[in-house]
Design a protein around this motif. Structure first.
Motif, PDB file in Angstrom:
ATOM      1  N   LEU A 183      17.807  67.026  37.923  1.00 32.64           N
ATOM      2  CA  LEU A 183      18.606  66.826  39.133  1.00 32.64           C
ATOM      3  C   LEU A 183      19.308  68.092  39.607  1.00 32.64           C
ATOM      4  CD1 LEU A 183      20.326  63.385  38.410  1.00 32.64           C
ATOM      5  CD2 LEU A 183      18.185  63.837  39.639  1.00 32.64           C
ATOM      6  N   ALA A 184      19.604  69.009  38.707  1.00 38.59           N
ATOM      7  CA  ALA A 184      20.366  70.199  39.100  1.00 38.59           C
ATOM      8  C   ALA A 184      19.670  70.953  40.232  1.00 38.59           C
ATOM      9  CB  ALA A 184      20.582  71.107  37.886  1.00 38.59           C
ATOM     10  N   ALA A 185      18.391  71.296  40.044  1.00 37.54           N
ATOM     11  CA  ALA A 185      17.667  72.037  41.079  1.00 37.54           C
ATOM     12  C   ALA A 185      17.307  71.145  42.253  1.00 37.54           C
ATOM     13  CB  ALA A 185      16.404  72.668  40.491  1.00 37.54           C
ATOM     14  N   ILE A 186      16.960  69.872  41.981  1.00 44.31           N
ATOM     15  CA  ILE A 186      16.544  68.982  43.065  1.00 44.31           C
ATOM     16  C   ILE A 186      17.687  68.740  44.046  1.00 44.31           C
ATOM     17  CG2 ILE A 186      15.864  66.621  43.624  1.00 44.31           C
ATOM     18  CD1 ILE A 186      14.213  66.587  41.069  1.00 44.31           C
ATOM     19  N   VAL A 187      18.825  68.279  43.543  1.00 44.91           N
ATOM     20  CA  VAL A 187      19.921  67.880  44.434  1.00 44.91           C
ATOM     21  C   VAL A 187      20.612  69.092  45.052  1.00 44.91           C
ATOM     22  CG1 VAL A 187      22.131  66.676  44.556  1.00 44.91           C
ATOM     23  CG2 VAL A 187      20.268  65.710  43.196  1.00 44.91           C
ATOM     24  N   CYS A 188      20.901  70.104  44.239  1.00 48.68           N
ATOM     25  CA  CYS A 188      21.670  71.244  44.740  1.00 48.68           C
ATOM     26  C   CYS A 188      20.839  72.186  45.607  1.00 48.68           C
ATOM     27  CB  CYS A 188      22.259  72.033  43.575  1.00 48.68           C
ATOM     28  SG  CYS A 188      23.446  71.111  42.589  1.00 48.68           S
ATOM     29  N   GLU A 189      19.553  72.368  45.264  1.00 47.11           N
ATOM     30  CA  GLU A 189      18.745  73.353  45.969  1.00 47.11           C
ATOM     31  C   GLU A 189      17.710  72.731  46.892  1.00 47.11           C
ATOM     32  OE1 GLU A 189      17.815  77.111  43.887  1.00 47.11           O
ATOM     33  OE2 GLU A 189      18.261  75.980  42.069  1.00 47.11           O
ATOM     34  N   ALA A 190      16.815  71.892  46.347  1.00 41.05           N
ATOM     35  CA  ALA A 190      15.761  71.316  47.187  1.00 41.05           C
ATOM     36  C   ALA A 190      16.341  70.424  48.278  1.00 41.05           C
ATOM     37  CB  ALA A 190      14.771  70.535  46.327  1.00 41.05           C
ATOM     38  N   PHE A 191      17.303  69.569  47.908  1.00 42.01           N
ATOM     39  CA  PHE A 191      17.897  68.653  48.879  1.00 42.01           C
ATOM     40  C   PHE A 191      19.146  69.226  49.542  1.00 42.01           C
ATOM     41  CE2 PHE A 191      16.267  64.692  46.363  1.00 42.01           C
ATOM     42  CZ  PHE A 191      14.963  65.033  46.686  1.00 42.01           C
ATOM     43  N   ALA A 242      21.615  63.732  52.921  1.00 41.50           N
ATOM     44  CA  ALA A 242      21.602  62.291  52.676  1.00 41.50           C
ATOM     45  C   ALA A 242      20.215  61.678  52.816  1.00 41.50           C
ATOM     46  CB  ALA A 242      22.578  61.596  53.626  1.00 41.50           C
ATOM     47  N   SER A 243      19.384  62.191  53.705  1.00 43.20           N
ATOM     48  CA  SER A 243      18.056  61.622  53.907  1.00 43.20           C
ATOM     49  C   SER A 243      17.168  61.830  52.690  1.00 43.20           C
ATOM     50  CB  SER A 243      17.402  62.234  55.155  1.00 43.20           C
ATOM     51  OG  SER A 243      18.159  61.949  56.314  1.00 43.20           O
ATOM     52  N   TYR A 244      17.155  63.067  52.163  1.00 47.77           N
ATOM     53  CA  TYR A 244      16.414  63.316  50.928  1.00 47.77           C
ATOM     54  C   TYR A 244      16.937  62.407  49.807  1.00 47.77           C
ATOM     55  CZ  TYR A 244      14.608  67.827  52.744  1.00 47.77           C
ATOM     56  OH  TYR A 244      13.977  68.813  53.456  1.00 47.77           O
ATOM     57  N   MET A 245      18.260  62.321  49.718  1.00 48.42           N
ATOM     58  CA  MET A 245      18.885  61.568  48.634  1.00 48.42           C
ATOM     59  C   MET A 245      18.498  60.090  48.698  1.00 48.42           C
ATOM     60  SD  MET A 245      20.969  63.804  46.945  1.00 48.42           S
ATOM     61  CE  MET A 245      22.517  63.102  46.389  1.00 48.42           C
ATOM     62  N   LEU A 252      24.863  64.409  37.981  1.00 48.94           N
ATOM     63  CA  LEU A 252      24.627  65.784  38.392  1.00 48.94           C
ATOM     64  C   LEU A 252      25.543  66.749  37.652  1.00 48.94           C
ATOM     65  CD1 LEU A 252      23.232  67.829  40.205  1.00 48.94           C
ATOM     66  CD2 LEU A 252      24.897  67.294  41.993  1.00 48.94           C
ATOM     67  N   PHE A 253      26.807  66.363  37.482  1.00 50.91           N
ATOM     68  CA  PHE A 253      27.735  67.225  36.754  1.00 50.91           C
ATOM     69  C   PHE A 253      27.233  67.463  35.324  1.00 50.91           C
ATOM     70  CE2 PHE A 253      31.651  67.826  34.192  1.00 50.91           C
ATOM     71  CZ  PHE A 253      32.072  69.016  34.754  1.00 50.91           C
ATOM     72  N   HIS A 254      26.775  66.415  34.678  1.00 53.39           N
ATOM     73  CA  HIS A 254      26.243  66.549  33.327  1.00 53.39           C
ATOM     74  C   HIS A 254      25.005  67.446  33.318  1.00 53.39           C
ATOM     75  CE1 HIS A 254      28.222  62.394  32.315  1.00 53.39           C
ATOM     76  NE2 HIS A 254      29.106  63.366  32.459  1.00 53.39           N
ATOM     77  N   ALA A 255      24.141  67.283  34.335  1.00 53.54           N
ATOM     78  CA  ALA A 255      22.941  68.115  34.418  1.00 53.54           C
ATOM     79  C   ALA A 255      23.304  69.589  34.576  1.00 53.54           C
ATOM     80  CB  ALA A 255      22.076  67.655  35.593  1.00 53.54           C
ATOM     81  N   LEU A 256      24.321  69.873  35.385  1.00 52.94           N
ATOM     82  CA  LEU A 256      24.716  71.260  35.611  1.00 52.94           C
ATOM     83  C   LEU A 256      25.288  71.906  34.359  1.00 52.94           C
ATOM     84  CD1 LEU A 256      26.284  70.899  39.161  1.00 52.94           C
ATOM     85  CD2 LEU A 256      24.236  72.194  38.576  1.00 52.94           C
ATOM     86  N   LEU A 257      26.005  71.128  33.548  1.00 45.91           N
ATOM     87  CA  LEU A 257      26.538  71.682  32.305  1.00 45.91           C
ATOM     88  C   LEU A 257      25.424  72.087  31.352  1.00 45.91           C
ATOM     89  CD1 LEU A 257      29.588  69.357  31.484  1.00 45.91           C
ATOM     90  CD2 LEU A 257      29.597  71.610  32.578  1.00 45.91           C
ATOM     91  N   LEU A 258      24.288  71.378  31.413  1.00 47.29           N
ATOM     92  CA  LEU A 258      23.155  71.676  30.534  1.00 47.29           C
ATOM     93  C   LEU A 258      22.203  72.725  31.111  1.00 47.29           C
ATOM     94  CD1 LEU A 258      21.859  68.240  29.134  1.00 47.29           C
ATOM     95  CD2 LEU A 258      22.667  70.181  27.796  1.00 47.29           C
ATOM     96  N   HIS A 259      22.090  72.776  32.411  1.00 45.11           N
ATOM     97  CA  HIS A 259      21.032  73.565  33.039  1.00 45.11           C
ATOM     98  C   HIS A 259      21.228  75.065  32.837  1.00 45.11           C
ATOM     99  CE1 HIS A 259      18.075  74.866  35.982  1.00 45.11           C
ATOM    100  NE2 HIS A 259      17.621  73.625  36.004  1.00 45.11           N
TER     101      HIS A 259
END
Length: 273
Positions: free
Chosen positions: A230-238, A242-245, A262-269
């Protein structure tokens, strides 16, 4: 025997000064195509990334940075091959692989030759898409992730928790934040790790004229919780559109739930900082 590649590479900066230079790479590219009896055409530039990537007719040649650049190129190369072949076996649209190997010239250059996809990157066309088209992209990408983010045997040595705890990229944050981050990572070690692409940014998502998504660049793939994606998908690709989401998560998704995931994903990414 004279070298095919002449510039000196001693660190990341010296690699960055030559990795897009067509003139410097032409002799090595000709040699690679000759080794595999592949048709040789004009060498053209492509969107730059970490490695040397060029278009040659209907194919793309990707030459990985040598160890002298400071990167772990052997791992990047084997990871990319594993991810590309695994995705293809799962029926995910990826470039067909024509050849791969290593040329030991002035430096050891790992390489692969793939089909060139007649498509535009999401970063190039995202601004022209309607809300309905963005929603369709989100839906298609969710289907890809549902197939791709499954259990698999270890394919590289990356431990995402240990890497996140030791990453120097977090050094700009306060010591209290870093301690809290590492405490959280220790307490929330993933129960299940699956294959994740790890870098589904808009440059790595190609949309063809029929609307299909082709995925490229698997060098950052790791075994991690599925939400790592989700880190790259939500923050960068999307970019939080809201439409992508809606297409990816469904029309009734809860923003609070996505925020926590997403917050958890960012801590790991690896690029979470």
């Amino acid at each position: 025997m004279p070298f095919l590649f002449h510039p000196d590479i001693s660190d990341w900066s010296s690699w960055g000064s030559v990795y897009q230079s067509i003139d410097d790479w032409k002799p090595l590219i000709r040699h690679i195509y000759s080794l595999h009896t592949l048709p040789l055409s004009e060498v053209e530039p492509l969107t730059p990334g970490t490695n040397a990537v060029f278009r040659v007719g209907d194919t793309v040649v990707k030459i990985f940075a040598p160890a002298e650049s400071g990167l772990d190129t052997q791992s990047d190369f084997s990871t990319e091959l594993f991810g590309l072949r695994r995705a293809d076996a799962l029926g995910i649209a990826v470039p067909h692989l024509h050849a791969d190997g290593c040329v030991r010239d002035k430096y050891a250059f790992h390489y692969m030759v793939m089909d060139h996809i007649a498509a535009s990157s999401l970063s190039d066309i995202g601004g022209t898409l309607t809300a309905a088209e963005k929603e369709a992209v989100g839906h298609l990408l969710r289907d890809i992730c549902d197939r791709m983010n499954g259990p698999c045997a270890p394919f590289n040595s990356v431990n995402v928790v240990e890497r996140a705890q030791s990453s120097a990229r977090w050094n700009g944050f306060s010591p209290d934040f870093i301690r809290e981050k590492n405490r959280w990572l220790t307490q929330h070690r993933p129960a299940e790790c699956v294959f994740v692409h790890g870098d589904l940014n808009p440059d790595n998502l190609l949309i063809d004229p029929t609307g299909n998504i082709h995925v490229i660049d698997f060098a950052d793939s790791v075994r991690a919780p599925a939400d790592y994606e989700l880190a790259a998908i939500v923050c960068e690709a999307f970019a939080f559109d809201a439409s992508y989401m809606r297409g990816f998560f469904g029309a009734d998704y809860a923003v609070s739930d996505i925020t926590d995931r997403l917050f958890h994903a960012l801590l790991l990414h690896d690029f979470g900082a």
